[in-house]
Scaffold this active site. Structure first.
Site, PDB file in Angstrom:
ATOM      1  N   SER A 173      45.315  49.076  42.549  1.00  0.00           N
ATOM      2  CA  SER A 173      44.147  49.205  43.428  1.00  0.00           C
ATOM      3  C   SER A 173      44.198  50.500  44.218  1.00  0.00           C
ATOM      4  O   SER A 173      45.133  50.736  44.990  1.00  0.00           O
ATOM      5  CB  SER A 173      44.084  48.024  44.398  1.00  0.00           C
ATOM      6  OG  SER A 173      43.106  48.290  45.379  1.00  0.00           O
ATOM      7  N   HIS A 182      41.584  49.474  39.798  1.00  0.00           N
ATOM      8  CA  HIS A 182      40.779  48.537  40.579  1.00  0.00           C
ATOM      9  C   HIS A 182      40.201  49.276  41.783  1.00  0.00           C
ATOM     10  O   HIS A 182      40.927  49.954  42.514  1.00  0.00           O
ATOM     11  CB  HIS A 182      41.697  47.387  41.021  1.00  0.00           C
ATOM     12  CG  HIS A 182      41.001  46.274  41.723  1.00  0.00           C
ATOM     13  ND1 HIS A 182      40.274  45.306  41.066  1.00  0.00           N
ATOM     14  CD2 HIS A 182      40.949  45.951  43.037  1.00  0.00           C
ATOM     15  CE1 HIS A 182      39.810  44.433  41.943  1.00  0.00           C
ATOM     16  NE2 HIS A 182      40.199  44.805  43.155  1.00  0.00           N
ATOM     17  N   ASP A 227      38.168  48.890  45.165  1.00  0.00           N
ATOM     18  CA  ASP A 227      37.729  47.949  46.196  1.00  0.00           C
ATOM     19  C   ASP A 227      36.641  48.574  47.053  1.00  0.00           C
ATOM     20  O   ASP A 227      36.899  49.490  47.826  1.00  0.00           O
ATOM     21  CB  ASP A 227      38.917  47.559  47.076  1.00  0.00           C
ATOM     22  CG  ASP A 227      39.862  46.615  46.361  1.00  0.00           C
ATOM     23  OD1 ASP A 227      39.388  45.578  45.848  1.00  0.00           O
ATOM     24  OD2 ASP A 227      41.065  46.911  46.303  1.00  0.00           O
ATOM     25  N   MET A 278      34.166  48.129  50.063  1.00  0.00           N
ATOM     26  CA  MET A 278      34.012  47.299  51.267  1.00  0.00           C
ATOM     27  C   MET A 278      32.920  47.867  52.152  1.00  0.00           C
ATOM     28  O   MET A 278      32.818  49.093  52.302  1.00  0.00           O
ATOM     29  CB  MET A 278      35.331  47.255  52.031  1.00  0.00           C
ATOM     30  CG  MET A 278      36.497  46.743  51.214  1.00  0.00           C
ATOM     31  SD  MET A 278      37.962  46.568  52.239  1.00  0.00           S
ATOM     32  CE  MET A 278      39.176  46.137  50.978  1.00  0.00           C
ATOM     33  N   HIS A 323      35.245  46.161  42.426  1.00  0.00           N
ATOM     34  CA  HIS A 323      35.257  44.874  43.132  1.00  0.00           C
ATOM     35  C   HIS A 323      34.432  45.045  44.400  1.00  0.00           C
ATOM     36  O   HIS A 323      34.887  45.661  45.359  1.00  0.00           O
ATOM     37  CB  HIS A 323      36.721  44.499  43.444  1.00  0.00           C
ATOM     38  CG  HIS A 323      36.880  43.254  44.239  1.00  0.00           C
ATOM     39  ND1 HIS A 323      38.080  42.898  44.838  1.00  0.00           N
ATOM     40  CD2 HIS A 323      36.012  42.249  44.537  1.00  0.00           C
ATOM     41  CE1 HIS A 323      37.937  41.758  45.457  1.00  0.00           C
ATOM     42  NE2 HIS A 323      36.690  41.339  45.312  1.00  0.00           N
ATOM     43  N   MET A 333      33.134  43.967  47.662  1.00  0.00           N
ATOM     44  CA  MET A 333      33.267  43.036  48.791  1.00  0.00           C
ATOM     45  C   MET A 333      32.180  43.403  49.792  1.00  0.00           C
ATOM     46  O   MET A 333      32.432  44.005  50.841  1.00  0.00           O
ATOM     47  CB  MET A 333      34.674  43.152  49.390  1.00  0.00           C
ATOM     48  CG  MET A 333      35.718  42.475  48.513  1.00  0.00           C
ATOM     49  SD  MET A 333      37.375  43.045  48.858  1.00  0.00           S
ATOM     50  CE  MET A 333      37.345  44.560  47.920  1.00  0.00           C
ATOM     51  N   MET A 345      40.679  35.592  44.578  1.00  0.00           N
ATOM     52  CA  MET A 345      41.352  36.279  45.689  1.00  0.00           C
ATOM     53  C   MET A 345      42.474  35.393  46.220  1.00  0.00           C
ATOM     54  O   MET A 345      42.258  34.217  46.514  1.00  0.00           O
ATOM     55  CB  MET A 345      40.358  36.558  46.822  1.00  0.00           C
ATOM     56  CG  MET A 345      39.280  37.544  46.495  1.00  0.00           C
ATOM     57  SD  MET A 345      39.565  39.302  46.831  1.00  0.00           S
ATOM     58  CE  MET A 345      41.119  39.485  47.570  1.00  0.00           C
ATOM     59  N   ASP A 390      43.990  38.786  42.670  1.00  0.00           N
ATOM     60  CA  ASP A 390      43.919  39.942  43.580  1.00  0.00           C
ATOM     61  C   ASP A 390      44.416  39.549  44.962  1.00  0.00           C
ATOM     62  O   ASP A 390      43.792  38.737  45.649  1.00  0.00           O
ATOM     63  CB  ASP A 390      42.455  40.400  43.650  1.00  0.00           C
ATOM     64  CG  ASP A 390      42.275  41.688  44.434  1.00  0.00           C
ATOM     65  OD1 ASP A 390      43.274  42.258  44.912  1.00  0.00           O
ATOM     66  OD2 ASP A 390      41.109  42.115  44.561  1.00  0.00           O
TER      67      ASP A 390
HETATM   68  C1  DX5 Z   1      41.899  43.176  49.249  1.00  0.00           C
HETATM   69  C2  DX5 Z   1      41.514  43.884  47.983  1.00  0.00           C
HETATM   70  C3  DX5 Z   1      42.648  44.060  47.080  1.00  0.00           C
HETATM   71  C4  DX5 Z   1      43.780  44.882  47.632  1.00  0.00           C
HETATM   72  C5  DX5 Z   1      45.054  44.261  47.150  1.00  0.00           C
HETATM   73  O1  DX5 Z   1      40.780  42.926  50.010  1.00  0.00           O
HETATM   74  O2  DX5 Z   1      40.504  43.191  47.269  1.00  0.00           O
HETATM   75  O3  DX5 Z   1      42.266  44.551  45.801  1.00  0.00           O
HETATM   76  O4  DX5 Z   1      43.747  46.227  47.228  1.00  0.00           O
HETATM   77  O5  DX5 Z   1      46.117  44.883  47.779  1.00  0.00           O
HETATM   78  P1  DX5 Z   1      47.563  44.260  47.706  1.00  0.00           P
HETATM   79  O6  DX5 Z   1      47.970  44.260  46.265  1.00  0.00           O
HETATM   80  O7  DX5 Z   1      48.381  45.184  48.557  1.00  0.00           O
HETATM   81  O8  DX5 Z   1      47.502  42.863  48.270  1.00  0.00           O
HETATM   82 ZN    ZN Z   2      40.124  43.861  45.073  1.00  0.00          ZN
END
Ligand code: DX5
Ligand code: ZN
Length: 218
Positions: free
Chosen positions: A9, A34, A36, A38, A67, A69, A138, A176
């Site tokens: 990620s 990946h 993320d 946000m 992904h 969020m 998650m 994840d």
């Molecule tokens: C969290 C993200 C994850 C995050 C995971 O909100 O969706 O993808 O990057 O990070 P680790 O592997 O450090 O838990």
């Molecule tokens: Zn993620």
């Protein structure tokens, strides 16, 4: 099995050196990255938008796993598809017409994914299973990397794996949150096909060794 996919990620990379992070992922033996996304509303954090994805995509042959969020993911999927995301995963908690959105993503030839946060019952995803390519479970509360996995969430992978087999479906199961060399075996045993690894990957002294070790066991 040995079909496990590792998806480092970008969230845990040094944002001052994202290009280098991409090269590190490519040289590690991982095949996905990946991404993320946000929005400061669905989760209490902000990351990056489609321009970052488009600029990175020009430099990489990795599978780009977005992904989202975000609230109202239907307002964003088109821009991430245009940016070159190979898959777009959105949260069922954030979308009323999930079927319509998954069909829209699939109609572009990209993979459609759905995700659920730890407090959402796994059964919420069951109705959508025939219409998606990825189900992302998650295992931490989304928003930040570096959290500890909530172990009970792995039961959801088991339930989804059994449901997939019972109904003859073929989506990928992605996990994840808090995945590292210690927690990966349990996630794989529970049915995970794709392991997202943020902090464990980017804080590792030997990311290629980490990936190889998990792929060998997976
Ligand atoms: C969290 C993200 C994850 C995050 C995971 O909100 O969706 O993808 O990057 O990070 P680790 O592997 O450090 O838990
Ligand atoms: Zn993620």
């Amino acid at each position: 099995m040995n079909n496990v996919i590792i998806a480092p990620s970008l969230l845990s990379a040094d944002f001052a050196r994202v290009g280098d992070a991409l090269l590190l992922v490519e040289s590690s033996g991982a095949s996905w990255i990946h991404l993320d996304v946000m929005d400061g509303r669905f989760v209490p954090n902000l990351t990056f938008g489609p321009k970052m994805v488009a600029d990175l995509k020009k430099r990489s042959g990795l599978f780009f796993d977005a992904h989202l969020m975000t609230v109202e993911p239907e307002t964003l999927v088109d821009s991430f598809i245009q940016a070159g995301a190979d898959s777009v995963t959105f949260h069922l908690e954030a979308c009323i017409h999930a079927h319509r959105l998954a069909e829209r993503i699939r109609s572009t030839g990209r993979k459609a994914g759905i995700s659920i946060v730890p407090s959402t019952p796994v059964a919420l995803a069951f109705e959508m299973l025939p219409y998606v390519d990825i189900v992302l479970v998650m295992t931490v509360n989304p928003g930040f990397g570096g959290q500890k996995m909530i172990p009970g969430c792995l039961d959801k992978l088991n339930a989804l794996r059994i449901e997939r087999q019972r109904r003859g479906l073929d989506f990928l199961l992605e996990v994840d949150g808090g995945i590292n060399a210690d927690t990966a075996p349990a996630a794989i045993a529970a049915g995970a096909d794709v392991l997202v690894m943020g902090s464990s990957f980017f804080e590792s002294a030997d990311p290629a060794g980490l990936v190889a070790g998990i792929l060998k066991r997976g």
